[in-house]
Design an enzyme around this catalytic site. Structure first.
Site, PDB file in Angstrom:
ATOM      1  N   ARG A  82       6.140   2.310  -0.619  1.00 30.51           N
ATOM      2  CA  ARG A  82       5.005   1.626  -0.200  1.00 30.51           C
ATOM      3  C   ARG A  82       4.532   2.983   1.250  1.00 30.51           C
ATOM      4  O   ARG A  82       3.655   4.127   1.333  1.00 30.51           O
ATOM      5  CB  ARG A  82       3.983   0.978   0.006  1.00 30.51           C
ATOM      6  CG  ARG A  82       2.355   0.844   0.634  1.00 30.51           C
ATOM      7  CD  ARG A  82       2.171  -0.537   0.298  1.00 30.51           C
ATOM      8  NE  ARG A  82       2.864  -1.398   1.584  1.00 30.51           N
ATOM      9  CZ  ARG A  82       1.769  -2.722   1.573  1.00 30.51           C
ATOM     10  NH1 ARG A  82       0.881  -2.696   0.243  1.00 30.51           N
ATOM     11  NH2 ARG A  82       2.004  -3.162   2.182  1.00 30.51           N
ATOM     12  N   LYS A 184      -1.235   2.884   3.201  1.00 28.73           N
ATOM     13  CA  LYS A 184      -1.232   1.656   4.499  1.00 28.73           C
ATOM     14  C   LYS A 184      -1.220   2.754   5.908  1.00 28.73           C
ATOM     15  O   LYS A 184      -0.591   3.437   7.188  1.00 28.73           O
ATOM     16  CB  LYS A 184      -0.460   1.150   4.566  1.00 28.73           C
ATOM     17  CG  LYS A 184      -0.702  -0.733   5.065  1.00 28.73           C
ATOM     18  CD  LYS A 184       0.237  -1.632   4.616  1.00 28.73           C
ATOM     19  CE  LYS A 184       0.803  -2.516   5.135  1.00 28.73           C
ATOM     20  NZ  LYS A 184      -1.261  -3.230   5.010  1.00 28.73           N
ATOM     21  N   GLU A 220     -12.059  -4.187  -1.881  1.00 23.84           N
ATOM     22  CA  GLU A 220     -11.361  -5.903  -1.178  1.00 23.84           C
ATOM     23  C   GLU A 220     -11.376  -5.619   0.336  1.00 23.84           C
ATOM     24  O   GLU A 220     -12.834  -5.171   0.776  1.00 23.84           O
ATOM     25  CB  GLU A 220      -9.766  -4.525  -1.095  1.00 23.84           C
ATOM     26  CG  GLU A 220      -9.263  -3.466   0.206  1.00 23.84           C
ATOM     27  CD  GLU A 220      -7.713  -3.481  -0.044  1.00 23.84           C
ATOM     28  OE1 GLU A 220      -7.054  -3.673   0.476  1.00 23.84           O
ATOM     29  OE2 GLU A 220      -8.066  -1.689   0.199  1.00 23.84           O
TER      30      GLU A 220
END
Ligand SMILES: *Cc1c(COP(=O)(O)O)cnc(C)c1O
Length: 343
Positions: A82, A184, A220
């Site tokens: 990621r 992220k 989210e």
């Protein structure tokens, strides 16, 4: 190895300076060898790319002490992958996966004295991150970067542990369509600080962000994915290109199916249908699976049937299965657990 004098049962999710951290620098097109250092400070140019244009990304994962004293990490390969995606999206060099995994192990091994023993629910949280470090004033990617990993012992993210929390539907957007919601990066968090301050919310309350394009669908929270349980015990989670693909959520969905025999579905979830769910949970490395008891949509309060006292039964099963695997008491799917050998 001796342990530090730490009150393991009362740890919070907060920073603590530990003994050693990993650092590697990228210059002239390549990463240096990398090393462990006791120096917790980062010194760089006043004009560093990260300071001017926020060129940085990060990861978060945990190390666990098992009942029989082994030290393990949970799917660290997915964090490495990621971070690779995050780096590419922000035009940063990739820190090679093999080296990422090795650096995580090094940080754990060098700070064993800070690893919470089994039985306190506490863990050792690792924070890999990378940032542009050389001067950048005309907008462009930096030429030099620093990759670091530090680790800290942590307790539960939410005070009160498994008590259900309240989430509020947020009037501000987290991520634009075709934006940076799927990576992220700190820049996705900076804006959330303002919404956190609104109305002097209590710290345990989280936001529910909606899709920025139509504001009708669940995305989210600031740092965790949602999952919902229907009346038929189907586990549903939002399908969206603008949420961060949580490793906890992906793991929980897999476990629901393969360990608990539950049906799962990833699909668009509309605010309108929130009333129909039985249970709701927030999934993330820091939060694990935090039960949601109530969702506040402006004047309207949606109370999940599972209530405000304890986790709903399905959420609890998922939580127990996931943490059982993470703490080594349940057998993990192939390749999910990585053991760190400490000399
Ligand atoms: C890190 C993060 C999560 C949780 O991901 P995990 O891999 O489960 O820790 C969810 N949403 C956002 C925005 C995040 O940054």
């Amino acid at each position: 190895m001796g342990k530090k004098d730490i009150d393991w049962g009362n740890l919070r999710f907060s920073y603590m300076k530990t003994d050693q951290r990993y650092v590697s620098n990228y210059k002239d097109g390549e990463w240096d060898q990398g090393r462990m250092t006791e120096d917790a400070n980062v010194v760089m140019s006043e004009c560093a790319g990260v300071l001017q244009y926020s060129q940085s990304c990060f990861e978060g994962l945990k190390a666990y002490t098992t009942e029989d004293g082994r030290i393990i990490t949970f799917r660290p390969d997915l964090n490495a992958e990621r971070m690779e995606n995050s780096a590419i999206s922000l035009q940063m060099p990739v820190f090679p996966k093999k080296r990422f995994l090795d650096a995580v192990d090094q940080v754990i091994a060098a700070n064993v004295a800070y690893l919470p023993p089994y039985g306190f629910g506490a863990t050792f949280y690792l924070r890999p991150y990378m940032f542009g470090s050389n001067p950048v004033i005309g907008v462009k990617p930096a030429d030099e970067y620093q990759f670091r990993i530090f680790g800290i012992p942590v307790g539960p993210y939410f005070q009160g542990g498994a008590k259900p929390i309240t989430v509020k539907i947020c009037d501000y957007d987290r991520a634009a369509p075709h934006g940076t919601g799927h990576i992220k990066v700190g820049l996705n968090y900076a804006m959330s600080l303002y919404t956190m301050s609104l109305g002097h919310e209590k710290v345990y309350e989280e936001k529910m962000y909606l899709d920025a394009a139509t504001r009708t669908k669940v995305e989210e929270s600031g740092g965790a994915n949602f999952l919902f349980v229907t009346k038929d015990n189907l586990i549903v989670t939002p399908k969206s290109n603008t949420i961060l693909p949580s490793i906890t959520r992906r793991s929980a969905m897999y476990l629901a199916k393969s360990y608990l025999g539950l049906e799962t579905e990833e699909r668009e979830i509309y605010v309108e249908e929130l009333e129909e769910f039985e249970e709701c949970g927030l999934c993330g490395t820091a939060t694990v699976i935090a039960p949601v008891g109530k969702i506040v949509d402006h004047g309207r309060e949606i109370c999940l049937p599972s209530g405000m006292e304890k986790m709903g039964p399905i959420t609890k099963k998922l939580y127990d299965t996931l943490t059982g695997i993470q703490f080594g008491t349940l057998e993990a799917p192939q390749g999910w657990i990585h053991e760190i050998k400490v000399k």
